[in-house]
Design an enzyme around this catalytic site. Sequence first.
Site, PDB file in Angstrom:
ATOM      1  N   SER A  19      -3.860 -34.853  77.849  1.00 13.65           N
ATOM      2  CA  SER A  19      -3.704 -33.518  77.476  1.00 13.65           C
ATOM      3  C   SER A  19      -2.052 -33.834  76.512  1.00 13.65           C
ATOM      4  O   SER A  19      -1.597 -34.744  77.767  1.00 13.65           O
ATOM      5  CB  SER A  19      -3.845 -32.128  78.006  1.00 13.65           C
ATOM      6  N   TYR A  34      -2.072 -27.337  85.011  1.00 13.62           N
ATOM      7  CA  TYR A  34      -3.375 -28.571  84.259  1.00 13.62           C
ATOM      8  C   TYR A  34      -2.443 -29.460  83.674  1.00 13.62           C
ATOM      9  O   TYR A  34      -3.018 -30.750  83.364  1.00 13.62           O
ATOM     10  CB  TYR A  34      -2.893 -27.866  83.431  1.00 13.62           C
ATOM     11  N   LYS A  41      -3.631 -33.561  84.288  1.00 14.54           N
ATOM     12  CA  LYS A  41      -4.071 -34.063  83.337  1.00 14.54           C
ATOM     13  C   LYS A  41      -3.030 -35.548  82.899  1.00 14.54           C
ATOM     14  O   LYS A  41      -3.237 -36.589  82.677  1.00 14.54           O
ATOM     15  CB  LYS A  41      -3.816 -33.477  81.980  1.00 14.54           C
TER      16      LYS A  41
END
Length: 320
Positions: free
Chosen positions: A153, A166, A170
Amino acid sequence: MTELRFDGEAVLVTGAGRGVGREHALSLASRGAKVVVADLGTALDGSGRSNGPADEVVKEIRDAGGEAVACGESVADPAGAKAMVEVALDSFGRLDAVINNAGIHFPEMFEDYELDDFRRMMEVHYFGTLNVCQNAWKHFLKSGGGRIVNTVSEGVVGLSPTSTAYGSAKGAIAGLTLCLAAEGPLHNIRVNGFSPRVRTRLSSPEIMEKAFGRPAENFKSMEGVYPPELSSFAAVYLAHGSCELNGVLLSSGGNTALRWAIMEGGHAEAHSVEEVAANIGAIMAMPDIKHMGVGITGKAPFVGELHEQKALRAQAAAKA
């Protein structure tokens, strides 16, 4: 342009029941691949479980004349990841590529996250990807090679103020991907990263409102610009046998594909703290940017030596 086909090949896609993972599965099947549709059917935060999403995608593929099987195992469970690979081998007799797409998302300000939130995010994203990679890798060693596409990401660079859990998970996947790519050429395995620019459940207007602190209405235009069906192209390309890239991070969505990378470029002599401070302008300017890592060469600096050492160890073991 010649269509890139996957006829006779088998591909495992995790998180394939909805969103961009579903598009990966449908695109691969339309190009002749036999697809393992792995999905738990969970909520955004990873809770709950349903066979419905995976079964629906399998039905859609079969109704269109393709081949697919569902797998309801969890990537966070090493045994579940192993089962996914075994489903491909039992159903299709082979496994040629893996697209690791499974993930969860629950944005919060850093001070509102609990430590267990970080652990849960890492278990699904990082360890889930790692579990599938390890089991696929073992098969690829025996089969003579394969392709791995890990979903990363652009959020790892801090695009959202509520994505520490998150983004860091990632980021771990990006590191895993680039480091695996350094070993891959030893075994004819290519490993690359894919970052989707897409509007799915994980980036709905309501989720984006919480992530950026702006009204949900501001993000509704994303639905038309970044639908899942326009986000899968780069991932499917990276999974194709003709793709020679290794250790590369690609993104696609909204009719655009791009590359992003870890770069270096700012240099200055520094023999003390004060010299760093005095030359910080030149260091930050990065006038001579160059790519760091394996890149498109497919080889790490010492891959030749590693290959020779491995061959020597194998010869010694054979003689023992």
